[in-house]
Design an enzyme around this catalytic site. Structure first.
Site, PDB file in Angstrom:
ATOM      1  N   GLU A 110       1.598  -9.516   6.596  1.00 40.19           N
ATOM      2  CA  GLU A 110       2.397  -9.170   7.772  1.00 40.19           C
ATOM      3  C   GLU A 110       2.187 -10.146   8.925  1.00 40.19           C
ATOM      4  O   GLU A 110       2.600  -9.888  10.047  1.00 40.19           O
ATOM      5  CB  GLU A 110       2.072  -7.743   8.225  1.00 40.19           C
ATOM      6  CG  GLU A 110       2.450  -6.709   7.170  1.00 40.19           C
ATOM      7  CD  GLU A 110       2.106  -5.293   7.573  1.00 40.19           C
ATOM      8  OE1 GLU A 110       1.409  -5.091   8.587  1.00 40.19           O
ATOM      9  OE2 GLU A 110       2.538  -4.371   6.853  1.00 40.19           O
ATOM     10  N   LYS A 134       9.538   5.425   7.627  1.00 44.55           N
ATOM     11  CA  LYS A 134       9.961   4.241   6.860  1.00 44.55           C
ATOM     12  C   LYS A 134      11.145   4.670   6.000  1.00 44.55           C
ATOM     13  O   LYS A 134      10.952   5.417   5.022  1.00 44.55           O
ATOM     14  CB  LYS A 134       8.840   3.776   5.940  1.00 44.55           C
ATOM     15  CG  LYS A 134       7.597   3.224   6.628  1.00 44.55           C
ATOM     16  CD  LYS A 134       6.471   3.070   5.612  1.00 44.55           C
ATOM     17  CE  LYS A 134       5.323   2.242   6.131  1.00 44.55           C
ATOM     18  NZ  LYS A 134       4.125   2.356   5.245  1.00 44.55           N
ATOM     19  N   ASP A 169       1.210   8.417   7.376  1.00 50.95           N
ATOM     20  CA  ASP A 169       2.128   7.502   6.674  1.00 50.95           C
ATOM     21  C   ASP A 169       2.154   7.916   5.201  1.00 50.95           C
ATOM     22  O   ASP A 169       3.064   8.638   4.771  1.00 50.95           O
ATOM     23  CB  ASP A 169       1.640   6.056   6.866  1.00 50.95           C
ATOM     24  CG  ASP A 169       2.367   5.053   5.982  1.00 50.95           C
ATOM     25  OD1 ASP A 169       3.445   5.380   5.449  1.00 50.95           O
ATOM     26  OD2 ASP A 169       1.871   3.919   5.814  1.00 50.95           O
ATOM     27  N   LYS A 211       6.273  -0.068  14.680  1.00 48.94           N
ATOM     28  CA  LYS A 211       5.262  -0.957  14.092  1.00 48.94           C
ATOM     29  C   LYS A 211       6.002  -1.993  13.269  1.00 48.94           C
ATOM     30  O   LYS A 211       6.550  -1.673  12.214  1.00 48.94           O
ATOM     31  CB  LYS A 211       4.313  -0.121  13.229  1.00 48.94           C
ATOM     32  CG  LYS A 211       3.180  -0.933  12.639  1.00 48.94           C
ATOM     33  CD  LYS A 211       2.182  -0.073  11.888  1.00 48.94           C
ATOM     34  CE  LYS A 211       2.562   0.092  10.449  1.00 48.94           C
ATOM     35  NZ  LYS A 211       1.418   0.411   9.557  1.00 48.94           N
ATOM     36  N   GLU A 269      -5.122  -2.539   8.930  1.00 54.83           N
ATOM     37  CA  GLU A 269      -4.446  -3.137  10.090  1.00 54.83           C
ATOM     38  C   GLU A 269      -5.163  -2.799  11.398  1.00 54.83           C
ATOM     39  O   GLU A 269      -5.476  -1.627  11.646  1.00 54.83           O
ATOM     40  CB  GLU A 269      -2.999  -2.614  10.196  1.00 54.83           C
ATOM     41  CG  GLU A 269      -2.154  -2.957   8.982  1.00 54.83           C
ATOM     42  CD  GLU A 269      -0.842  -2.176   8.912  1.00 54.83           C
ATOM     43  OE1 GLU A 269      -0.352  -1.707   9.955  1.00 54.83           O
ATOM     44  OE2 GLU A 269      -0.328  -2.025   7.789  1.00 54.83           O
ATOM     45  N   SER A 295       0.869  -1.176   0.000  1.00 54.24           N
ATOM     46  CA  SER A 295       0.000   0.000   0.000  1.00 54.24           C
ATOM     47  C   SER A 295       0.907   1.228   0.000  1.00 54.24           C
ATOM     48  O   SER A 295       0.945   1.995   0.945  1.00 54.24           O
ATOM     49  CB  SER A 295      -0.913  -0.009   1.224  1.00 54.24           C
ATOM     50  OG  SER A 295      -0.179   0.107   2.423  1.00 54.24           O
ATOM     51  N   HIS A 330      -3.183  -5.987   2.027  1.00 50.05           N
ATOM     52  CA  HIS A 330      -2.316  -7.040   2.567  1.00 50.05           C
ATOM     53  C   HIS A 330      -2.955  -8.419   2.583  1.00 50.05           C
ATOM     54  O   HIS A 330      -2.313  -9.405   2.907  1.00 50.05           O
ATOM     55  CB  HIS A 330      -1.849  -6.681   3.985  1.00 50.05           C
ATOM     56  CG  HIS A 330      -0.967  -5.468   4.012  1.00 50.05           C
ATOM     57  ND1 HIS A 330      -0.640  -4.807   5.156  1.00 50.05           N
ATOM     58  CD2 HIS A 330      -0.361  -4.799   3.009  1.00 50.05           C
ATOM     59  CE1 HIS A 330       0.144  -3.775   4.866  1.00 50.05           C
ATOM     60  NE2 HIS A 330       0.311  -3.739   3.564  1.00 50.05           N
ATOM     61  N   HIS A 372       8.063  -1.035   9.776  1.00 47.03           N
ATOM     62  CA  HIS A 372       8.404  -2.015   8.733  1.00 47.03           C
ATOM     63  C   HIS A 372       7.569  -1.748   7.476  1.00 47.03           C
ATOM     64  O   HIS A 372       6.743  -0.839   7.459  1.00 47.03           O
ATOM     65  CB  HIS A 372       8.126  -3.436   9.255  1.00 47.03           C
ATOM     66  CG  HIS A 372       6.657  -3.727   9.512  1.00 47.03           C
ATOM     67  ND1 HIS A 372       6.184  -4.989   9.770  1.00 47.03           N
ATOM     68  CD2 HIS A 372       5.546  -2.918   9.550  1.00 47.03           C
ATOM     69  CE1 HIS A 372       4.873  -4.969   9.946  1.00 47.03           C
ATOM     70  NE2 HIS A 372       4.464  -3.720   9.822  1.00 47.03           N
ATOM     71  N   ASP A 423      -4.295   0.978  11.276  1.00 44.51           N
ATOM     72  CA  ASP A 423      -3.822   1.648  10.063  1.00 44.51           C
ATOM     73  C   ASP A 423      -4.950   1.503   9.048  1.00 44.51           C
ATOM     74  O   ASP A 423      -5.183   0.414   8.517  1.00 44.51           O
ATOM     75  CB  ASP A 423      -2.535   1.021   9.514  1.00 44.51           C
ATOM     76  CG  ASP A 423      -2.053   1.741   8.254  1.00 44.51           C
ATOM     77  OD1 ASP A 423      -2.712   2.733   7.843  1.00 44.51           O
ATOM     78  OD2 ASP A 423      -1.037   1.331   7.667  1.00 44.51           O
ATOM     79  N   GLU A 465      -3.650   5.507  12.088  1.00 44.68           N
ATOM     80  CA  GLU A 465      -2.741   5.867  10.991  1.00 44.68           C
ATOM     81  C   GLU A 465      -3.545   6.025   9.694  1.00 44.68           C
ATOM     82  O   GLU A 465      -4.449   5.240   9.417  1.00 44.68           O
ATOM     83  CB  GLU A 465      -1.708   4.740  10.854  1.00 44.68           C
ATOM     84  CG  GLU A 465      -0.698   4.934   9.745  1.00 44.68           C
ATOM     85  CD  GLU A 465       0.256   3.722   9.671  1.00 44.68           C
ATOM     86  OE1 GLU A 465       0.585   3.135  10.725  1.00 44.68           O
ATOM     87  OE2 GLU A 465       0.641   3.355   8.548  1.00 44.68           O
TER      88      GLU A 465
END
Ligand SMILES: O=C(O)[C@@H](CO)OP(=O)(O)O
Ligand SMILES: [Mg+2]
Length: 403
Positions: free
Chosen positions: A198, A329, A304, A380, A157, A42, A148, A357, A234, A277
């Site tokens: 993940e 990140k 993010d 995270k 998430e 993403s 994901h 990550h 997230d 997030e």
């Protein structure tokens, strides 16, 4: 002492089975560092560009490696990263690839630390790193969908947040317990679930049911361990946003921007969320500001895709009050120096840094050291699965060393 002797690059596997770039940096005195680039699914529109690994490697060999070997000291991260920028010559690392850049940048930092005989968090944080600062709290992805996992939740998430844990190790194990509790609750409800990219459970349930399940799982583990465990999200809302229609699509349900802000604010209050997030699209600074204004006193609103670890986008966000935290990140921006600049700007302005990550990961543990070096509030990095536990177990080791 830390003069770079050689930089070698190769293709290795990431956790999704895709190729990624790994770099080895060797110094003239024998210092060695190895690091690999992670990869997002993403990805934010404004991220630095990842090239196909073989292209990135070829371009870096041609442009970056000759500037580094015999010329730059691995112990001087700013020089390493300036050489990478000079070799690339673009704003978004589209010449050598952000994947080559970040692998070299991180490998050089490890080679620099190796020569000094210092742990990486100490080398990156410096001798005046505040050792009393509390450790980052691990946010553990326990249920997820979005980009994901297919046919799972719309929200990407659901993250366990053991904010009351007395130590990083207890926080790490609490997240694993929440992950296990989710499995039990799913089994009790007769819901089968595979895992997403993940390692989070990816059941075919509605977002509403996922909230119920995660709420119950965190409460159960909270009762068992005796410290506070909240949870967060997230949303990865850019993936839900239909820019042409101007609405967020949750399957058949549509929400306008105003309704999305309202929905997020309600969720924060109903579930006492610790962290949200990307609740809005990556271009919606106004919506972010509105939500931060409403609930920013009791939860972290984190950018993010909004900020992509980029100081220019973060500066605008600070001016507009768009968030009270930033996701960091390194591969979104291409070098450790750029990632540090983003953390420093955020912290100077009272925002929390959350080191993260990517969904495609390797066994690389650099982000665990980065989170400790910068005094980030959260990290995270998943809950289970080898490429996730690599970082979590490294955090446990760092905590032993950093006392
Ligand atoms: O959106 C995110 O925060 C990340 C990591 O969880 O996902 P991806 O790496 O796919 O962008
Ligand atoms: Mg995200």
């Amino acid at each position: 002492m830390t003069l770079i002797e050689s930089v070698s690059l190769r293709r290795v596997l990431d956790s999704r089975g895709n190729p990624t770039v790994e770099a080895d940096v060797l110094t003239q005195s024998g210092g060695f560092g190895r690091a690999a680039a992670p990869s997002g699914a993403s990805t934010g529109e404004y991220e630095a560009l990842e090239l196909p690994p073989m292209e990135a490697i070829a371009a870096a060999r041609e442009h970056a490696v000759p500037r580094l070997e015999g010329s730059v000291h691995a112990g001087n991260q700013r020089d390493v990263d300036a050489a990478l920028h000079a070799a690339d010559g673009t704003e978004d690392f589209s010449e050598i690839g952000a994947n080559s850049a970040v692998a070299i940048s991180m490998a050089a930092s490890k080679a620099g630390a190796d020569v000094l005989g210092a742990p990486l968090f100490q080398h990156l944080g410096g001798t005046f790193r505040d050792a009393d600062r509390s450790f980052p709290v691990p946010l553990g992805n326990v249920v997820g969908g979005g980009e994901h996992a297919a046919d799972a939740t719309h929200i990407q998430e659901f993250l366990s947040a053991p904010v009351g844990a007395p130590s990083v190790a207890e926080a790490v194990f609490a997240n694993a317990d929440v992950h296990a509790a989710v499995a039990e609750i799913l089994a009790d409800r007769g819901i089968a679930a595979a895992k997403g990219d993940e390692g989070a459970w990816a059941p075919a349930v509605s977002d509403a049911e996922a909230f119920e399940i995660v709420d119950e799982a965190t409460s159960r583990v909270e009762d068992a361990v005796g410290f506070e465990i909240r949870f967060g999200l997230d949303v990865a809302a850019s993936e839900l946003y239909d820019a042409d229609a101007g609405v967020y699509r949750y399957g058949d349900v549509e929400r306008t921007s105003t309704e999305q802000v309202e929905y997020m604010a309600e969720l924060v209050d109903e579930y006492d969320l610790a962290y949200v997030e990307d609740p809005l699209d990556e271009d919606d600074y106004d919506g972010f500001a509105d939500l931060t204004d409403r609930v920013g006193d009791r939860t972290l609103i984190c950018g993010d895709d909004l900020f992509v670890t980029n100081v220019e986008r973060l500066s605008r966000g600070i001016d507009e009050g768009a968030a009270n935290s930033i996701l960091i990140k390194p591969n979104q921006i291409g070098t450790l120096s750029d990632a540090f600049d983003a953390v420093e700007l955020a912290q100077r302005n009272g925002l929390d840094a959350v080191v993260s990550h990517r969904s495609g990961e390797t066994e690389d543990t650099t982000i665990a050291h980065l989170a400790v070096a910068t005094g980030a509030s959260f990290i995270k990095t998943g809950t289970v699965g080898g490429e996730r536990t690599a970082k979590l177990n490294e955090l446990i080791r760092i905590a032993e060393e950093a006392v």
